[in-house]
Each structure stands twice: as structure tokens, then as C-alpha cells.
Design a protein around this motif. Structure first.
Motif, PDB file in Angstrom:
ATOM      1  N   HIS A 169       0.854  -1.197   0.000  1.00 21.37           N
ATOM      2  CA  HIS A 169       0.000   0.000   0.000  1.00 21.37           C
ATOM      3  C   HIS A 169       0.889   1.246   0.000  1.00 21.37           C
ATOM      4  N   VAL A 170       0.586   2.156  -0.903  1.00 20.17           N
ATOM      5  CA  VAL A 170       1.364   3.392  -1.023  1.00 20.17           C
ATOM      6  C   VAL A 170       0.782   4.435  -0.065  1.00 20.17           C
ATOM      7  N   ASP A 171       1.564   4.809   0.935  1.00 22.70           N
ATOM      8  CA  ASP A 171       1.117   5.797   1.924  1.00 22.70           C
ATOM      9  C   ASP A 171       1.520   7.221   1.542  1.00 22.70           C
ATOM     10  N   LYS A 172       2.620   7.336   0.819  1.00 22.87           N
ATOM     11  CA  LYS A 172       3.113   8.662   0.441  1.00 22.87           C
ATOM     12  C   LYS A 172       3.892   8.540  -0.859  1.00 22.87           C
ATOM     13  N   LEU A 173       3.662   9.485  -1.764  1.00 28.55           N
ATOM     14  CA  LEU A 173       4.350   9.482  -3.050  1.00 28.55           C
ATOM     15  C   LEU A 173       4.808  10.904  -3.356  1.00 28.55           C
ATOM     16  N   VAL A 174       6.125  11.067  -3.473  1.00 28.30           N
ATOM     17  CA  VAL A 174       6.697  12.397  -3.681  1.00 28.30           C
ATOM     18  C   VAL A 174       7.445  12.427  -5.008  1.00 28.30           C
ATOM     19  N   PHE A 175       7.072  13.360  -5.856  1.00 28.93           N
ATOM     20  CA  PHE A 175       7.694  13.534  -7.164  1.00 28.93           C
ATOM     21  C   PHE A 175       8.384  14.904  -7.204  1.00 28.93           C
ATOM     22  N   ASN A 176       9.730  14.882  -7.332  1.00 27.64           N
ATOM     23  CA  ASN A 176      10.481  16.143  -7.362  1.00 27.64           C
ATOM     24  C   ASN A 176      10.080  17.092  -6.243  1.00 27.64           C
ATOM     25  N   GLN A 177      10.061  16.551  -5.024  1.00 22.34           N
ATOM     26  CA  GLN A 177       9.768  17.297  -3.801  1.00 22.34           C
ATOM     27  C   GLN A 177       8.310  17.741  -3.685  1.00 22.34           C
ATOM     28  N   LEU A 178       7.456  17.278  -4.591  1.00 28.34           N
ATOM     29  CA  LEU A 178       6.039  17.611  -4.536  1.00 28.34           C
ATOM     30  C   LEU A 178       5.250  16.339  -4.243  1.00 28.34           C
ATOM     31  N   GLU A 179       4.495  16.351  -3.147  1.00 32.77           N
ATOM     32  CA  GLU A 179       3.733  15.161  -2.774  1.00 32.77           C
ATOM     33  C   GLU A 179       2.463  15.049  -3.602  1.00 32.77           C
ATOM     34  N   LEU A 180       2.254  13.875  -4.169  1.00 33.22           N
ATOM     35  CA  LEU A 180       1.070  13.623  -4.987  1.00 33.22           C
ATOM     36  C   LEU A 180      -0.108  13.255  -4.098  1.00 33.22           C
ATOM     37  N   PRO A 181      -1.329  13.547  -4.528  1.00 29.41           N
ATOM     38  CA  PRO A 181      -2.506  13.297  -3.680  1.00 29.41           C
ATOM     39  C   PRO A 181      -2.851  11.815  -3.589  1.00 29.41           C
TER      40      PRO A 181
END
Length: 359
Positions: free
Chosen positions: A303-315
Motif C-alpha cells: 500500500h502506497v502511503d506517500k508518493l513524492v515527485f520532485n519534492q512535490l507530494e502527490l494526492p
């Protein structure tokens, strides 16, 4: 300039605003303010995509509901006919008509008559059974369609609520962004940066993120074979089996599966798994955890709890979409067919799965 090169240049520009040590001030906005705006912009873009997905699914369910309703009406007409026929058969047995027919067979005066009458009796009884079976089939079909209609009705209600919630969420985020842009001191420049981020994300960012998830999903299919070949990876105590996977072993396995993981690594901590890396100008960080699930089959599900792309967290909508699209779990029964997973945990540097014999 090619689109990819142009978008890479855009990303570098965006990166200048996301450096926490940078003294660069954009109008009256600080890098932290700019990052907050970009964070919300990316969330708006992704939630908008979720709204589109829900709306499309809602339309599909509405068509399905309409089709099922038409089928139900047709089935109700058919079952009414079959019900009359089945009722006549049951009444004939209840009133003894079939007993009279049997007595006629048994009262035959010769073997020739007996065989002829018995054949007639078998034909009539066979038709009776076929009539009753047909009624039962129609009834089961009617019940199944009714259940499907109830299910689609419930799903439509749930989707309508979800759609309204997501639209409210986007409107709230947009209001916050508009307010922050106005306060930034250079609305035009901030708006341009937002547009550039959106352009980069929709043309490269989301595809790069999906590329990593696709590679992970593919590699996890081969994990059971890898575990079987590792000395000491599986231990047993009585009827309990334990699988232990070290983070270094997992990272070595992943890099053997795809070179994309050469700059990407998993880290195991207590009740948390982190996977992060950087390639070219793309940074990706995934935080999550494993759970044991038994439906539709016994599995260790990620389960993905947190996803950060280039220092920006995705919803959360993006996380859910990726979980639906890519299976990052693995299946212990591919390692030992006679067991099932009962517990999974992570501690510093180690993933541990408990297994029990499946009866």
C-alpha cells in the motif's frame, strides 16, 4: 527544441524555486510559498483526472444499470410463462394425474403395450423435469440480475458522493491557490510556472512515475523464484514457516531485473518501507507498508502511503490509481504451495513474512 528537452529545461527552472537554501525571491513569494502553490497545483491536476475517471465510470455504470433493468423486465416476462407451466406440472403431481398415468403403464395387458406406454410415460416425465429445470434456470437468472442491479445502484450512489467530494476538494484547493497567487506579488510569473509544471507532469512526469511502478510490478512477479534460491531465506519451526528478506538482498534482486533500479533503493524500517531514487532530473520517493490479504487470494499486498515527485507530494487519488493499475505485492503460495501468509512485518533492514500450513 524537442518537447522532452524543453520540458527538462522547465523542470530545471522549477527546481530553482524548490531549493530550500536558495535566496532567490520570486516577486514577494518565497521558495517555500512557491512550492506550496506548485504542490496544490499538482494535486488539482491529479484530482481533476480522478474526477474524469469517476465520471466516466459513472456513465458506464448508468448504461450497465439501464441494460440490466431491461434484461430484468424481459426475464420477468419469461419467468411468468415458465411459472405457469411449472405450476401446471406441480398441480398434476399434487392431484395425482401422474399417478394415474403410472397406473395405466402398470396396467398394460402385454409387454408390447407396456413398453409403448412406458416410453410415453418417460417422455412426459422428462418434459416435466425440463419444464421445472427451465423455470429454476430462469429464476436463478432473475435473481442474479436483481443482485447486479442492486450492486450497480449502490456503486452509482457511492460514485456520486465521491464525485461531489472530489469536486469540493478541487474547488477548495483552487481557492487557496488563487489566494496565494494574488499574495505572491507576481501573479503572471507564478501562473506561468504552474502551467509549466502541469505541462511537464502530464507529458513526462506521470509516465516516468508509471515506468518505475511498471518495472516494480514486473520484478515482483519473479520474487518468489529469487527467494527460493536464497540459502536461509526460508526457515521453519514446527508448522510455521518464516520468510526473511534483507533490504540489500531485495535491492540486488531488483537491479538484476531492471537497470532502472541502479539509482533506486528500498529501505526497511519499523512498519515502514521507503523506496527512493533519482535519475536525470527526476526524483521519486515512495513510502508504504505491506498487509496480508486473503481475497481474491492470499497475498502480501503493498500500500502506497506517500508518493513524492520532485519534492512535490502527490494526492491520495494518484496513489490509489497506481495501486489499482500496478500490483506491487507478491504471493507466498508461489514459493510454497501448501502454505498461506498470516503476518507480515518490517524492521530495520528486514522484511519478515509468517506462513502457516493451508488446510
Amino acid at each position: 527544441m524537442k518537447l522532452r528537452h524543453k520540458l527538462t529545461a522547465i523542470l530545471l527552472t522549477i527546481g530553482l524555486f524548490l531549493q530550500p537554501t536558495s535566496a532567490y525571491i520570486y516577486g514577494e513569494s518565497t521558495p517555500e510559498d512557491t512550492q506550496a502553490i506548485l504542490q496544490k497545483t499538482l494535486s488539482i491536476v491529479e484530482i481533476d483526472h480522478e474526477i474524469e475517471r469517476i465520471a466516466k465510470k459513472q456513465e458506464e455504470l448508468a448504461v450497465q444499470h439501464k441494460t440490466l433493468s431491461a434484461q430484468l423486465k424481459q426475464q420477468e416476462q419469461e419467468i411468468h410463462i415458465q411459472q405457469e407451466r411449472a405450476g401446471a406440472v406441480v398441480r398434476s403431481y399434487y392431484t395425482g394425474e401422474r399417478d394415474s398415468l403410472l397406473m395405466t403403464v402398470l396396467g398394460a395387458k402385454s409387454f408390447k403395450d407396456l413398453f409403448v406406454l412406458y416410453d410415453y410415460y418417460q417422455i412426459i416425465i422428462g418434459r416435466d423435469q425440463a419444464t421445472l429445470d427451465k423455470y429454476q434456470t430462469r429464476y436463478n437468472s432473475l435473481q442474479q440480475t436483481s443482485n447486479q442491479i442492486r450492486q450497480t445502484s449502490a456503486e452509482l450512489v457511492e460514485m456520486k458522493t465521491n464525485l461531489q467530494n472530489q469536486r469540493t476538494r478541487v474547488a477548495s484547493l483552487q481557492k487557496e491557490v488563487d489566494k496565494q497567487i494574488t499574495a505572491s506579488g507576481d501573479a503572471a510569473a507564478i501562473q506561468k510556472l504552474m502551467n509549466e509544471l502541469t505541462l511537464y507532469w502530464e507529458n513526462i512526469g506521470i509516465y516516468e512515475v508509471k515506468r518505475y511502478f511498471k518495472a516494480l510490478a514486473s520484478a515482483m512477479q519473479n520474487l518468489p523464484d529469487f527467494i527460493q534460491k536464497q540459502n536461509g531465506a526460508i526457515s521453519t519451526t514446527g508448522t510455521t514457516y518464516t520468510i526473511r528478506i534483507g533490504q540489500d538482498e531485495l535491492n540486488t534482486f531488483l537491479r538484476s531485473q531492471n537497470e532502472i533500479f541502479n539509482d533506486f533503493a528500498f529501505t526497511f524500517d519499523q512498519d515502514k518501507i521507503t523506496a527512493s531514487g533519482q535519475r536525470d532530473q527526476l526524483q521519486l520517493s515512495i513510502e508504504g507498508h505491506y498487509t496480508v490479504e486473503n481475497k481474491p487470494q492470499n497475498a502480501i499486498r503493498f500500500h502506497v502511503d506517500k508518493l513524492v515527485f520532485n519534492q512535490l507530494e502527490l494526492p491520495d487519488t494518484t496513489r490509489s490509481m497506481l495501486e489499482r493499475e500496478f500490483d506491487l505485492g507478491f504471493y507466498p503460495q508461489k514459493i510454497l504451495s501448501f502454505v498461506k501468509a498470516t503476518d507480515v512485518s518490517t524492521d530495520e533492514g528486514v522484511l519478515e513474512v509468517k506462513l502457516a500450513i493451508s488446510f
